[in-house]
Scaffold this motif. Structure first.
Motif, short mmCIF file in Angstrom:
data_model
loop_
_atom_site.label_atom_id
_atom_site.label_comp_id
_atom_site.label_asym_id
_atom_site.label_seq_id
_atom_site.Cartn_x
_atom_site.Cartn_y
_atom_site.Cartn_z
N CYS A 208 68.07 30.25 33.06
CA CYS A 208 68.15 30.58 34.50
C CYS A 208 69.61 30.55 34.95
CB CYS A 208 67.31 29.60 35.32
SG CYS A 208 67.91 27.91 35.27
N GLY A 209 69.83 31.00 36.18
CA GLY A 209 71.19 31.12 36.71
C GLY A 209 71.90 29.79 36.83
N GLN A 210 71.16 28.79 37.29
CA GLN A 210 71.78 27.47 37.43
C GLN A 210 72.33 26.95 36.10
OE1 GLN A 210 70.22 23.83 39.53
NE2 GLN A 210 69.20 23.64 37.58
N ASN B 7 75.60 28.35 35.43
CA ASN B 7 76.65 27.68 36.23
C ASN B 7 77.02 26.33 35.61
OD1 ASN B 7 77.05 29.65 38.18
ND2 ASN B 7 75.35 28.92 39.44
N HIS C 121 74.37 27.37 44.37
CA HIS C 121 74.50 27.67 42.95
C HIS C 121 73.37 27.06 42.11
CE1 HIS C 121 78.52 29.12 43.92
NE2 HIS C 121 78.75 27.98 44.53
N GLY C 122 72.33 26.48 42.76
CA GLY C 122 71.25 25.85 42.02
C GLY C 122 71.00 24.46 42.57
N GLU D 36 80.12 31.88 45.61
CA GLU D 36 79.00 32.81 45.49
C GLU D 36 79.48 34.24 45.72
OE1 GLU D 36 74.76 32.99 47.32
OE2 GLU D 36 75.53 31.04 47.87
N MET E 208 72.38 34.22 49.15
CA MET E 208 71.75 35.51 48.83
C MET E 208 72.62 36.72 49.20
SD MET E 208 69.01 34.65 47.27
CE MET E 208 68.00 36.10 47.17
N VAL F 78 74.85 35.50 40.45
CA VAL F 78 73.42 35.41 40.11
C VAL F 78 72.60 36.34 41.01
CG1 VAL F 78 71.42 33.85 40.13
CG2 VAL F 78 73.54 33.13 39.03
C1 PLP Z 1 73.91 32.45 44.03
C2 PLP Z 1 72.92 31.73 43.19
N1 PLP Z 1 73.35 31.05 42.12
C3 PLP Z 1 72.52 30.39 41.31
C4 PLP Z 1 71.18 30.37 41.57
C5 PLP Z 1 70.26 29.62 40.66
O1 PLP Z 1 69.61 30.54 39.84
P1 PLP Z 1 68.24 30.13 39.14
O2 PLP Z 1 67.26 29.89 40.23
O3 PLP Z 1 67.91 31.29 38.27
O4 PLP Z 1 68.54 28.89 38.37
C6 PLP Z 1 70.67 31.06 42.67
C7 PLP Z 1 69.23 31.06 42.97
O5 PLP Z 1 68.76 31.56 43.97
C8 PLP Z 1 71.56 31.75 43.52
O6 PLP Z 1 71.13 32.38 44.62
#
Ligand code: PLP
Length: 440
Positions: A125-127, A130, A154-155, A198, A204, A234
């Motif tokens: 996942c995105g977090q 990071n 960022h998570g 971000e 978002m 992300v």
């Molecule tokens: C800018 C941003 N970074 C990181 C994340 C975390 O990503 P994930 O939910 O896939 O871990 C999100 C989730 O919404 C996000 O909006």
């Protein structure tokens, strides 16, 4: 307590969802929801299937969907090419626990869109991407501290969580957005391993948008003071353009993280950037700098099949262009609806359209930007938006708390016309019930 007519009507129209909600609260602690944004009083609908711009719930109600998998589906639900690729791959094996060609093909595709990604890594996942960026920056610089901007999400892990609860406070510093002097004051301490922001702005894609000139000043500063610079794309990665948000403003960070859209609808995170930083992952890296990368689901073939199919469609920029055009149409029509009713507020943003309710402080140069620079005003109004969210759901429009409308290339002008009618009806109902002030 007064009977809430809207809640009564909503429950009456969603008996199947209510039953599932009653089961869910017995297993999921957060009022029956599995994600904070899915909590709603009385409950959000329980969905059975989705296609294109629409989804249906267990009671047969249809919604025009502006949640779009928390922003991951710029191609819409069940995009046929992605579905076919996943169907073919699932029969060949979801996970080999081995190297395979699809992971290389996918990484090459990503690199072709973001050439600054000299190396690429995959995560669940995105977090996670990071967190790896932070670890690599620490190994690379020999420093511990993380510098972040207020409201930038960022998570939920300690170093990146928005609220202070859980933050490793002495290692994480959160500073205001757009204060160059304050930023330089911190960077000159030469204590920070990494500076994170971000893409597009906080929340978002930019509920609080970045001033591009501020961001353009960052590479020079971070380079001068030896801090690694990460743009978290992300949300914006391949949503804003094939090169991400960074390409739209002409900057190249040291590291970039991706998630959401890059996985074509399956769970994903990716990190890419300078080879000398990512090379901390090489087994032959100096032992004091070596970073180990595990993660059961990294680059699994099922995900790669979806990611490749989606990324091939992102290459020409057409889905992004279409989603942005639809965003512009939604803003134009929605702002007319607000104006007609004398409601102070604006829709702004790009392919993710944010709703601002509050006084207009100034006229921005274009409607992608909010009509106030006051961050606290941009972040205010949650109860009103939550109420609007329920009104919209009851009328067949699903949003993320009415704070944002997430577009895809699968939406149509007809979807938006229908949404505007629903938006107007919801605003009228709120004015009538006294939950929305016209001149705030
Ligand atoms: C800018 C941003 N970074 C990181 C994340 C975390 O990503 P994930 O939910 O896939 O871990 C999100 C989730 O919404 C996000 O909006």
């Amino acid at each position: 307590m007064a009977v809430d007519k809207l809640v009564e009507e909503y429950i009456r129209a969603h008996p199947g969802s209510q039953k599932l909600h009653e089961r869910a609260v017995k297993v999921f602690a957060a009022n029956g929801a599995t994600h904070g944004t899915r909590i709603l009083d009385p409950f959000r609908p329980y969905i059975t299937h989705a296609k294109g711009s629409r989804k249906r719930d267990v009671d047969g109600n249809e919604y025009i969907d502006y949640v779009m998998s928390h922003g991951a589906l710029i191609l819409g639900h069940c995009q046929p090419t992605v579905v076919r690729a996943v169907q073919e791959q699932v029969a060949k094996g979801t996970h080999y626990g081995e190297n395979h060609e699809l992971e290389i093909e996918w990484a090459e595709l990503i690199k072709s869109m973001m050439p600054a990604m000299e190396r690429v890594e995959f995560f669940a996942c995105g977090q996670e991407a990071n967190m790896m960026a932070i670890r690599l920056a620490r190994a690379f610089t020999g420093r511990r501290k993380v510098l972040r901007f207020v409201e930038n999400f960022h998570g939920w892990a300690d170093e990146v969580v928005l609220s202070t609860l859980g933050v490793v406070a002495d290692e994480v510093k959160v500073i205001p957005m757009h204060d160059l002097e304050r930023l330089e004051e911190e960077l000159t301490k030469k204590e920070y391993a990494i500076l994170i922001l971000e893409g597009g702005g906080a929340h978002m894609g930019g509920q609080i948008p970045w001033d591009a000139d501020f961001v353009r000043a960052l590479p020079g500063l971070t380079q001068e003071y030896g801090t690694v610079w990460l743009i978290d794309e992300v949300v914006t990665g391949f949503r804003d353009s094939p090169g991400g948000w960074q390409a739209t403003i002409g900057v190249t960070p040291d590291l970039t993280t991706l998630g959401k859209c890059v996985g074509g609808g399956l769970g994903v995170g990716a990190l890419g950037g300078r080879a000398d930083i990512l090379d901390m992952l090489r087994p032959k890296a100096p032992p004091q700098q070596f970073v180990y990368h595990s993660g059961t689901w990294n680059g699994n073939p099922l995900l790669c099949s979806a990611g490749i199919a989606a990324c091939k469609l992102y290459l020409n920029g057409e889905p992004q262009k279409r989603a942005n055009q639809l965003g512009a149409y939604l803003r134009k029509r929605g702002n007319q609806a607000l104006k007609e009713r004398g409601i102070n507020g604006r829709l702004y943003g790009r392919s993710i359209v944010h709703l601002y309710l509050g006084p207009i402080d100034y006229e921005p140069s274009n409607d992608t930007l909010p009509p106030t620079k006051d961050v606290s005003k941009l972040m205010a109004g949650t109860p009103t938006k939550t109420r609007l969210c329920l009104h919209l759901l009851q009328r067949g429009v699903a949003t993320m708390g009415a704070r944002m409308f997430i577009l895809s290339a699968a939406h149509t002008e007809e979807d938006i016309d229908q949404t505007i009618k629903t938006f107007g009806d919801s605003l009228d109902a709120m004015i009538a019930e006294g939950t929305l002030n016209q001149a705030t």
